[in-house]
Design a protein around this motif. Structure first.
Motif, PDB file in Angstrom:
ATOM      1  N   THR A  62      -0.129   2.386 -12.163  1.00 36.43           N
ATOM      2  CA  THR A  62       0.529   3.675 -11.995  1.00 36.43           C
ATOM      3  C   THR A  62       0.205   4.254 -10.638  1.00 36.43           C
ATOM      4  O   THR A  62      -0.936   4.244 -10.197  1.00 36.43           O
ATOM      5  CB  THR A  62       0.075   4.651 -13.096  1.00 36.43           C
ATOM      6  N   SER A  63       1.235   4.764  -9.977  1.00 37.02           N
ATOM      7  CA  SER A  63       1.079   5.447  -8.702  1.00 37.02           C
ATOM      8  C   SER A  63       2.071   6.604  -8.678  1.00 37.02           C
ATOM      9  O   SER A  63       3.265   6.395  -8.440  1.00 37.02           O
ATOM     10  CB  SER A  63       1.344   4.481  -7.536  1.00 37.02           C
ATOM     11  N   GLY A  64       1.597   7.791  -8.967  1.00 35.76           N
ATOM     12  CA  GLY A  64       2.499   8.942  -9.038  1.00 35.76           C
ATOM     13  C   GLY A  64       3.488   8.779 -10.167  1.00 35.76           C
ATOM     14  O   GLY A  64       3.123   8.525 -11.308  1.00 35.76           O
ATOM     15  N   LYS A  65       4.780   8.866  -9.844  1.00 37.43           N
ATOM     16  CA  LYS A  65       5.830   8.714 -10.853  1.00 37.43           C
ATOM     17  C   LYS A  65       6.270   7.264 -10.996  1.00 37.43           C
ATOM     18  O   LYS A  65       7.136   6.952 -11.792  1.00 37.43           O
ATOM     19  CB  LYS A  65       7.029   9.587 -10.477  1.00 37.43           C
ATOM     20  N   THR A  66       5.677   6.376 -10.214  1.00 39.97           N
ATOM     21  CA  THR A  66       6.022   4.962 -10.244  1.00 39.97           C
ATOM     22  C   THR A  66       5.033   4.192 -11.106  1.00 39.97           C
ATOM     23  O   THR A  66       3.837   4.387 -11.008  1.00 39.97           O
ATOM     24  CB  THR A  66       6.005   4.387  -8.805  1.00 39.97           C
ATOM     25  N   LEU A  76       2.586 -21.776 -10.073  1.00 42.61           N
ATOM     26  CA  LEU A  76       3.583 -21.791  -8.998  1.00 42.61           C
ATOM     27  C   LEU A  76       3.152 -20.935  -7.806  1.00 42.61           C
ATOM     28  O   LEU A  76       3.870 -20.845  -6.819  1.00 42.61           O
ATOM     29  CB  LEU A  76       4.933 -21.283  -9.512  1.00 42.61           C
ATOM     30  N   LYS A  77       1.992 -20.290  -7.947  1.00 36.74           N
ATOM     31  CA  LYS A  77       1.477 -19.397  -6.911  1.00 36.74           C
ATOM     32  C   LYS A  77       2.521 -18.343  -6.528  1.00 36.74           C
ATOM     33  O   LYS A  77       2.855 -18.155  -5.365  1.00 36.74           O
ATOM     34  CB  LYS A  77       1.042 -20.189  -5.680  1.00 36.74           C
ATOM     35  N   ALA A  78       3.019 -17.658  -7.567  1.00 39.38           N
ATOM     36  CA  ALA A  78       4.059 -16.656  -7.367  1.00 39.38           C
ATOM     37  C   ALA A  78       3.875 -15.498  -8.338  1.00 39.38           C
ATOM     38  O   ALA A  78       3.238 -15.636  -9.377  1.00 39.38           O
ATOM     39  CB  ALA A  78       5.433 -17.286  -7.570  1.00 39.38           C
ATOM     40  N   THR A  79       4.452 -14.360  -7.978  1.00 40.42           N
ATOM     41  CA  THR A  79       4.437 -13.173  -8.831  1.00 40.42           C
ATOM     42  C   THR A  79       5.773 -12.455  -8.711  1.00 40.42           C
ATOM     43  O   THR A  79       6.328 -12.329  -7.615  1.00 40.42           O
ATOM     44  CB  THR A  79       3.311 -12.205  -8.429  1.00 40.42           C
ATOM     45  N   ILE A  80       6.266 -11.987  -9.841  1.00 38.33           N
ATOM     46  CA  ILE A  80       7.424 -11.089  -9.851  1.00 38.33           C
ATOM     47  C   ILE A  80       6.855  -9.693 -10.068  1.00 38.33           C
ATOM     48  O   ILE A  80       6.262  -9.405 -11.107  1.00 38.33           O
ATOM     49  CB  ILE A  80       8.420 -11.439 -10.969  1.00 38.33           C
ATOM     50  N   TYR A  81       6.997  -8.841  -9.070  1.00 36.14           N
ATOM     51  CA  TYR A  81       6.486  -7.465  -9.144  1.00 36.14           C
ATOM     52  C   TYR A  81       7.594  -6.578  -9.684  1.00 36.14           C
ATOM     53  O   TYR A  81       8.663  -6.466  -9.088  1.00 36.14           O
ATOM     54  CB  TYR A  81       6.053  -6.984  -7.760  1.00 36.14           C
ATOM     55  N   LEU A  82       7.332  -5.944 -10.825  1.00 38.20           N
ATOM     56  CA  LEU A  82       8.293  -5.039 -11.456  1.00 38.20           C
ATOM     57  C   LEU A  82       7.846  -3.605 -11.233  1.00 38.20           C
ATOM     58  O   LEU A  82       6.685  -3.272 -11.462  1.00 38.20           O
ATOM     59  CB  LEU A  82       8.392  -5.319 -12.953  1.00 38.20           C
ATOM     60  N   THR A  83       8.775  -2.768 -10.802  1.00 36.53           N
ATOM     61  CA  THR A  83       8.485  -1.357 -10.553  1.00 36.53           C
ATOM     62  C   THR A  83       9.466  -0.512 -11.357  1.00 36.53           C
ATOM     63  O   THR A  83      10.685  -0.681 -11.234  1.00 36.53           O
ATOM     64  CB  THR A  83       8.626  -1.030  -9.046  1.00 36.53           C
ATOM     65  N   TYR A  84       8.921   0.402 -12.161  1.00 36.03           N
ATOM     66  CA  TYR A  84       9.737   1.271 -13.004  1.00 36.03           C
ATOM     67  C   TYR A  84       9.643   2.708 -12.513  1.00 36.03           C
ATOM     68  O   TYR A  84       8.563   3.204 -12.217  1.00 36.03           O
ATOM     69  CB  TYR A  84       9.276   1.212 -14.463  1.00 36.03           C
TER      70      TYR A  84
END
Length: 189
Positions: A62-66, A76-84
């Motif tokens: 959590t960061s503020g309203k995000t 796979l040395k990967a990440t999918i970053y999801l932001t709501y």
């Protein structure tokens, strides 16, 4: 003379054999397991399906309203970053502009950026999937929204220097996961 015959005889014996044949070129073949998707519930107002190859999702950031979650693929040395983010006070245009600008930042390194709109009227999920070709930092990005309350964006990043040829197979595999994630988003009312 005996000194000369021994080396010549050994060359004759060693030199006889099958003719050398050129070896075929070898190509890297990466095979990933067939994707198995399961519904994922996170403490946010939506659910989605994710590949079981990905790691369990840790706590919500959590960061503020995000708020956000990371869908990690250690193998796979990967990440999918999801932001709501919540849609409120007529900020949908701003959220859409921010998501599109994030994708456009990759034009410096990208060879091409293609996009595919997504609409699911039954579940009120509307969005856009971006595929970024070339040595850009992110190979795929997307956003989905219901246009009233919810806005979710996502970006795929690898833990490696962006070399399109090297990460292409993994990028193609994860592109299918991202599309499935988008298509399976269900908003909580």
């Amino acid at each position: 003379m005996k000194r000369l015959i021994a080396p010549i005889l050994s060359l004759f014996l060693l030199g006889c054999g099958d003719d050398p044949l050129p070896k075929p070129k070898g190509y890297l073949r990466l095979e990933y397991p067939k994707a198995i998707y399961k519904k994922t519930v996170v403490p946010l107002p939506f659910t989605f399906e994710k590949n079981t190859l990905s790691a369990p999702i840790p706590n919500v950031k959590t960061s503020g309203k995000t708020k956000g979650v990371d869908v990690k693929y250690p193998s796979l040395k990967a990440t999918i970053y999801l932001t709501y983010k919540e849609v409120r006070d007529n900020n949908l245009d701003s959220l859409l502009r921010d998501a599109q600008n994030l994708t456009q930042k990759h034009t410096i390194k990208a060879d091409e950026i293609s996009y595919n709109p997504y609409e699911n009227h039954e579940h009120k999920v509307y969005g856009m999937f971006y595929e970024i070709g070339g040595d850009a930092a992110s190979q795929s990005q997307f956003y989905v929204t219901d246009s009233i309350n919810h806005f979710l964006s996502g970006s795929l990043y690898f833990y490696a220097k962006p070399n399109y040829d090297s990460i292409y197979p993994a990028s193609e595999y994860l592109k299918k996961d991202i599309k499935r994630l988008m298509e399976s988003v269900r908003w909580e009312e």
